[in-house]
Design an enzyme around this catalytic site. Structure first.
Site, PDB file in Angstrom:
ATOM      1  N   CYS A  75     -36.158 -13.827   8.124  1.00 59.53           N
ATOM      2  CA  CYS A  75     -34.977 -14.386   7.114  1.00 59.53           C
ATOM      3  C   CYS A  75     -34.592 -15.507   7.838  1.00 59.53           C
ATOM      4  O   CYS A  75     -33.945 -15.218   8.797  1.00 59.53           O
ATOM      5  CB  CYS A  75     -34.148 -13.556   6.642  1.00 59.53           C
ATOM      6  SG  CYS A  75     -32.903 -14.206   5.626  1.00 59.53           S
ATOM      7  N   TYR A 103      -4.754 -10.859  -0.288  1.00 59.59           N
ATOM      8  CA  TYR A 103      -6.092 -10.651  -0.033  1.00 59.59           C
ATOM      9  C   TYR A 103      -6.296 -10.742   1.581  1.00 59.59           C
ATOM     10  O   TYR A 103      -7.135 -11.819   1.826  1.00 59.59           O
ATOM     11  CB  TYR A 103      -6.902 -11.265  -1.061  1.00 59.59           C
ATOM     12  CG  TYR A 103      -6.573 -11.433  -2.278  1.00 59.59           C
ATOM     13  CD1 TYR A 103      -7.119 -10.273  -3.351  1.00 59.59           C
ATOM     14  CD2 TYR A 103      -5.659 -12.212  -2.951  1.00 59.59           C
ATOM     15  CE1 TYR A 103      -6.744 -10.147  -4.733  1.00 59.59           C
ATOM     16  CE2 TYR A 103      -5.406 -12.341  -4.134  1.00 59.59           C
ATOM     17  CZ  TYR A 103      -5.953 -11.352  -5.243  1.00 59.59           C
ATOM     18  OH  TYR A 103      -5.492 -11.550  -6.382  1.00 59.59           O
ATOM     19  N   CYS A 141     -38.778 -21.701   4.420  1.00 60.53           N
ATOM     20  CA  CYS A 141     -38.723 -20.432   4.164  1.00 60.53           C
ATOM     21  C   CYS A 141     -40.253 -19.865   3.494  1.00 60.53           C
ATOM     22  O   CYS A 141     -40.216 -20.351   2.117  1.00 60.53           O
ATOM     23  CB  CYS A 141     -37.754 -19.640   3.714  1.00 60.53           C
ATOM     24  SG  CYS A 141     -38.022 -17.717   3.431  1.00 60.53           S
ATOM     25  N   ASP A 188      -6.720 -15.621  -0.984  1.00 65.33           N
ATOM     26  CA  ASP A 188      -7.894 -15.559  -0.609  1.00 65.33           C
ATOM     27  C   ASP A 188      -8.678 -14.385  -1.380  1.00 65.33           C
ATOM     28  O   ASP A 188      -9.027 -13.289  -0.657  1.00 65.33           O
ATOM     29  CB  ASP A 188      -8.310 -15.543   0.747  1.00 65.33           C
ATOM     30  CG  ASP A 188      -9.689 -15.581   1.191  1.00 65.33           C
ATOM     31  OD1 ASP A 188     -10.520 -16.004   0.443  1.00 65.33           O
ATOM     32  OD2 ASP A 188      -9.945 -15.329   2.587  1.00 65.33           O
ATOM     33  N   CYS A 220     -14.433 -18.764  -3.109  1.00 65.25           N
ATOM     34  CA  CYS A 220     -15.823 -18.429  -2.870  1.00 65.25           C
ATOM     35  C   CYS A 220     -16.321 -18.785  -4.085  1.00 65.25           C
ATOM     36  O   CYS A 220     -17.678 -18.920  -4.194  1.00 65.25           O
ATOM     37  CB  CYS A 220     -16.141 -17.176  -2.236  1.00 65.25           C
ATOM     38  SG  CYS A 220     -15.635 -15.660  -3.109  1.00 65.25           S
ATOM     39  N   GLN A 257     -16.155 -13.159   7.167  1.00 61.55           N
ATOM     40  CA  GLN A 257     -16.996 -14.362   6.806  1.00 61.55           C
ATOM     41  C   GLN A 257     -18.356 -14.393   7.565  1.00 61.55           C
ATOM     42  O   GLN A 257     -18.581 -13.892   8.787  1.00 61.55           O
ATOM     43  CB  GLN A 257     -16.286 -15.880   7.325  1.00 61.55           C
ATOM     44  CG  GLN A 257     -15.047 -15.990   6.383  1.00 61.55           C
ATOM     45  CD  GLN A 257     -15.439 -16.498   5.063  1.00 61.55           C
ATOM     46  OE1 GLN A 257     -16.574 -16.697   4.565  1.00 61.55           O
ATOM     47  NE2 GLN A 257     -14.303 -16.261   4.127  1.00 61.55           N
ATOM     48  N   GLU A 305      -3.292  -6.345   1.031  1.00 65.09           N
ATOM     49  CA  GLU A 305      -4.790  -6.175   1.279  1.00 65.09           C
ATOM     50  C   GLU A 305      -4.876  -4.605   0.543  1.00 65.09           C
ATOM     51  O   GLU A 305      -4.303  -3.635   0.939  1.00 65.09           O
ATOM     52  CB  GLU A 305      -5.128  -6.180   2.839  1.00 65.09           C
ATOM     53  CG  GLU A 305      -6.539  -5.510   3.024  1.00 65.09           C
ATOM     54  CD  GLU A 305      -7.841  -6.197   2.234  1.00 65.09           C
ATOM     55  OE1 GLU A 305      -7.974  -7.363   2.099  1.00 65.09           O
ATOM     56  OE2 GLU A 305      -8.667  -5.582   1.541  1.00 65.09           O
ATOM     57  N   CYS A 334     -38.236 -14.396  -3.154  1.00 68.67           N
ATOM     58  CA  CYS A 334     -37.136 -13.990  -2.583  1.00 68.67           C
ATOM     59  C   CYS A 334     -35.796 -14.470  -3.608  1.00 68.67           C
ATOM     60  O   CYS A 334     -35.846 -15.584  -4.185  1.00 68.67           O
ATOM     61  CB  CYS A 334     -36.624 -14.261  -1.289  1.00 68.67           C
ATOM     62  SG  CYS A 334     -35.082 -13.919  -0.500  1.00 68.67           S
ATOM     63  N   CYS A 351     -31.917 -17.203  -1.405  1.00 62.89           N
ATOM     64  CA  CYS A 351     -31.578 -18.546  -1.592  1.00 62.89           C
ATOM     65  C   CYS A 351     -32.004 -19.263  -2.660  1.00 62.89           C
ATOM     66  O   CYS A 351     -33.066 -18.831  -3.398  1.00 62.89           O
ATOM     67  CB  CYS A 351     -32.541 -19.073  -0.139  1.00 62.89           C
ATOM     68  SG  CYS A 351     -31.891 -18.713   1.521  1.00 62.89           S
TER      69      CYS A 351
HETATM   70  C1  LIG Z   1     -12.564 -12.919   0.467  1.00 61.33           C
HETATM   71  S1  LIG Z   1     -11.906 -11.566   1.430  1.00 61.33           S
HETATM   72  C2  LIG Z   1     -10.609 -12.354   2.281  1.00 61.33           C
HETATM   73  C3  LIG Z   1     -10.212 -11.578   3.598  1.00 61.33           C
HETATM   74  C4  LIG Z   1      -9.579 -12.605   4.537  1.00 61.33           C
HETATM   75  N1  LIG Z   1      -8.499 -13.286   3.889  1.00 61.33           N
HETATM   76  C5  LIG Z   1     -10.424 -13.133   5.390  1.00 61.33           C
HETATM   77  O1  LIG Z   1     -10.273 -14.556   5.357  1.00 61.33           O
HETATM   78  O2  LIG Z   1     -10.820 -12.450   6.506  1.00 61.33           O
HETATM   79  C6  LIG Z   1     -10.934 -10.677  -0.029  1.00 61.33           C
HETATM   80  C7  LIG Z   1     -10.140  -9.421   0.588  1.00 61.33           C
HETATM   81  O3  LIG Z   1      -9.465  -9.181  -0.688  1.00 61.33           O
HETATM   82  C8  LIG Z   1      -9.687  -7.781  -0.681  1.00 61.33           C
HETATM   83  N2  LIG Z   1      -9.219  -7.334  -1.883  1.00 61.33           N
HETATM   84  C9  LIG Z   1     -10.098  -7.284  -2.903  1.00 61.33           C
HETATM   85  N3  LIG Z   1      -9.467  -7.042  -4.161  1.00 61.33           N
HETATM   86  C10 LIG Z   1      -8.158  -7.127  -3.907  1.00 61.33           C
HETATM   87  C11 LIG Z   1      -7.203  -6.729  -4.646  1.00 61.33           C
HETATM   88  N4  LIG Z   1      -6.924  -6.595  -6.002  1.00 61.33           N
HETATM   89  N5  LIG Z   1      -5.893  -6.545  -4.057  1.00 61.33           N
HETATM   90  C12 LIG Z   1      -5.740  -6.680  -2.616  1.00 61.33           C
HETATM   91  N6  LIG Z   1      -7.011  -7.036  -1.972  1.00 61.33           N
HETATM   92  C13 LIG Z   1      -7.873  -7.091  -2.438  1.00 61.33           C
HETATM   93  C14 LIG Z   1     -10.903  -7.305  -0.279  1.00 61.33           C
HETATM   94  O4  LIG Z   1     -10.890  -5.885   0.455  1.00 61.33           O
HETATM   95  C15 LIG Z   1     -11.099  -8.404   1.010  1.00 61.33           C
HETATM   96  O5  LIG Z   1     -10.682  -7.929   2.239  1.00 61.33           O
END
Ligand SMILES: C[S@@+](CC[C@H](N)C(=O)[O-])C[C@H]1O[C@@H](n2cnc3c(N)ncnc32)[C@H](O)[C@@H]1O
Length: 438
Positions: free
Chosen positions: A172, A271, A85, A363, A390, A242, A295, A93, A96
């Site tokens: 990009c 989550y 890049c 997650d 992540c 994702q 969620e 930038c 990355c």
């Molecule tokens: C990394 S994403 C994972 C979403 C899902 N598991 C997927 O793989 O598509 C994290 C998710 O948690 C939600 N989130 C963030 N903080 C939260 C909380 N304190 N309680 C519940 N959900 C939450 C976000 O809105 C988001 O949808």
């Protein structure tokens, strides 16, 4: 190392100074650590083992830590490549971190970071391998969701590293062909703050002007073609999905393989987004089983309820995980009003949370689940938990809490779902080592 003639003394090492250093180990965040006369420099654009001339970008006399860019390579690592890049490099930038690193070596650096975080924060020694997301060979043209900033002249681009200043760009290289094919980088966006381009797996790419109300953003269709799950999901273009096209399928297969859900089991998907893991769990446990998904985002929950409508044994609960469990999150956002005073947290768990569960998927966002949520989850006595992370530091912190509470890390997979950046996604599976709940 010895100081070169004309090199400033330590006391003078401030933003703008240049000095020659030996680059040390990789650290979490995409930089290597170097030392100069007792001071620590976090150096971008270098590689471990290199000798580089760095220019200090942030720091003042007396600061113990300074940030710097490698502006000249005096002895190169064999892992160094010419950045594909043209916008990657000192002062350019901020997107990355590893364009100058061979893709296989990027994965080794990320593996080192994950292992180091687990060792430091959870006192756990693990050999970590970062796997490519299947189908990704060169680490370019993968990003299906990209937000571009817009400057006052209406040009779209990327922010410079640790700066609000915009770098206009024509292309990009990590954005997918379908993202840049919208000509978003050639268009005039005068009057806009930012534009978000989403290239879903099904249908045309869409461009959303930012700020945008998630409620009025278009809904796109994403397809998950995994071994454990093959189906479509509707998701708001501004909602979570994702960004690597192979990531959702890869992670859902890793979670299902790690948990091995059985017919009739009760699972929690925390989550849960629009229901990727909840759907795969629902399929595996069948209608005699149960999936409770939590969620916080109301738009995602509304979308998810439609996505999982054909498996009524999935129940979606809208709310923050910590609130639904009746605990005070340790995160800064939870229960904190502007001004820093804490709202009293809810006193008891929601009636939607059952007294026991067989399996849990977590997650969370980058901050991690935190000690209180981990404690509440393990109180349900699940036989296994899958933690999709992540941020390796948050994973390592929560791993320590799980180990303290009688769980063992039985498998850890790490994926290069964000090539060219320092980011890495882990799927960790923990199993209960103690006795069953009474
Ligand atoms: C990394 S994403 C994972 C979403 C899902 N598991 C997927 O793989 O598509 C994290 C998710 O948690 C939600 N989130 C963030 N903080 C939260 C909380 N304190 N309680 C519940 N959900 C939450 C976000 O809105 C988001 O949808």
């Amino acid at each position: 190392m010895s100081q070169e003639p004309g090199t400033p003394s330590t006391a003078e090492l401030v933003a703008g100074s240049e000095v020659v250093v030996d680059a040390g180990p990789i650290a979490h965040g995409g930089f290597v650590v170097a030392r100069h006369e007792g001071r620590v420099l976090f150096v971008r654009h270098a590689l471990p083992g290199e000798q580089v001339r760095v220019r200090v970008t942030e720091g003042a006399a007396g600061d113990r830590f300074l940030r710097a860019d490698a502006v000249e390579v005096l002895a190169a690592s064999p892992d160094r490549v010419q950045p594909p890049c043209p916008y990657a490099g000192p002062g350019l930038c901020g997107g990355c971190d590893f364009q100058h690193v061979d893709v296989a070596a990027q994965r080794r650096l990320k593996a080192t970071v994950v292992a180091e975080q687990l060792q430091r924060l959870a006192h756990l020694e693990r050999d970590v391998v970062v796997e490519p997301v299947p189908g990704d060979t060169h680490g370019l043209r993968w990003r299906t969701r990209t937000e571009f900033a817009v400057d006052p002249a209406g040009r779209a681009g990327m922010r410079r590293h640790r700066s609000h200043a915009l770098l206009p760009i024509d292309d990009c290289l990590i954005a997918s062909e379908r993202v840049v094919g919208t000509a978003v980088l050639q268009a005039d966006w005068a009057g806009e703050k930012a534009v978000d381009v989403v290239a879903p797996s099904d249908g045309d790419a869409v461009v959303v002007r930012i700020p945008s109300d998630e409620a009025v953003a278009p809904v796109v269709t994403e397809n998950v073609a995994a071994q454990s799950l093959s189906r479509e999901f509707d998701v708001s273009a501004r909602g979570f999905w994702q960004v690597h096209p192979g990531a959702a399928a890869t992670f859902v297969d890793a979670v299902i393989a790690g948990l091995d859900p059985q017919p009739g089991e009760r699972c929690l998907d925390l989550y849960a987004g629009v229901g990727v893991f909840a759907s795969a769990l629902a399929q595996a446990v069948g209608e005699r089983g149960q999936v409770i998904a939590v969620e916080s985002d109301s738009i995602a929950v509304a979308q998810a309820r439609l996505n999982v409508a054909s498996t009524p044994w999935v129940r979606y609960v809208q709310g923050r995980v910590d609130h639904v469990f009746g605990v005070e999150s340790t995160g800064r956002v939870s229960g904190t009003r502007k001004g820093g005073r804490r709202r009293p947290g809810p006193r008891r768990p929601s009636s939607d949370i059952p007294p026991t569960a067989d399996l849990v998927v977590l997650d969370p966002p980058r901050t991690g689940a935190g000690k209180a949520v981990v404690g509440a989850v393990v109180a349900l006595g699940p036989r296994a938990l899958a933690y999709v992370a992540c941020d390796p530091a948050a994973l390592a912190r929560d791993t320590a809490y799980l180990l303290e509470r009688g769980y063992a890390l039985t498998s850890l997979r790490a994926f290069d779902a964000f090539p060219m950046t320092h980011h890495v996604e882990c799927v960790a599976v923990f199993t209960r080592t103690g006795p069953d709940l009474p």
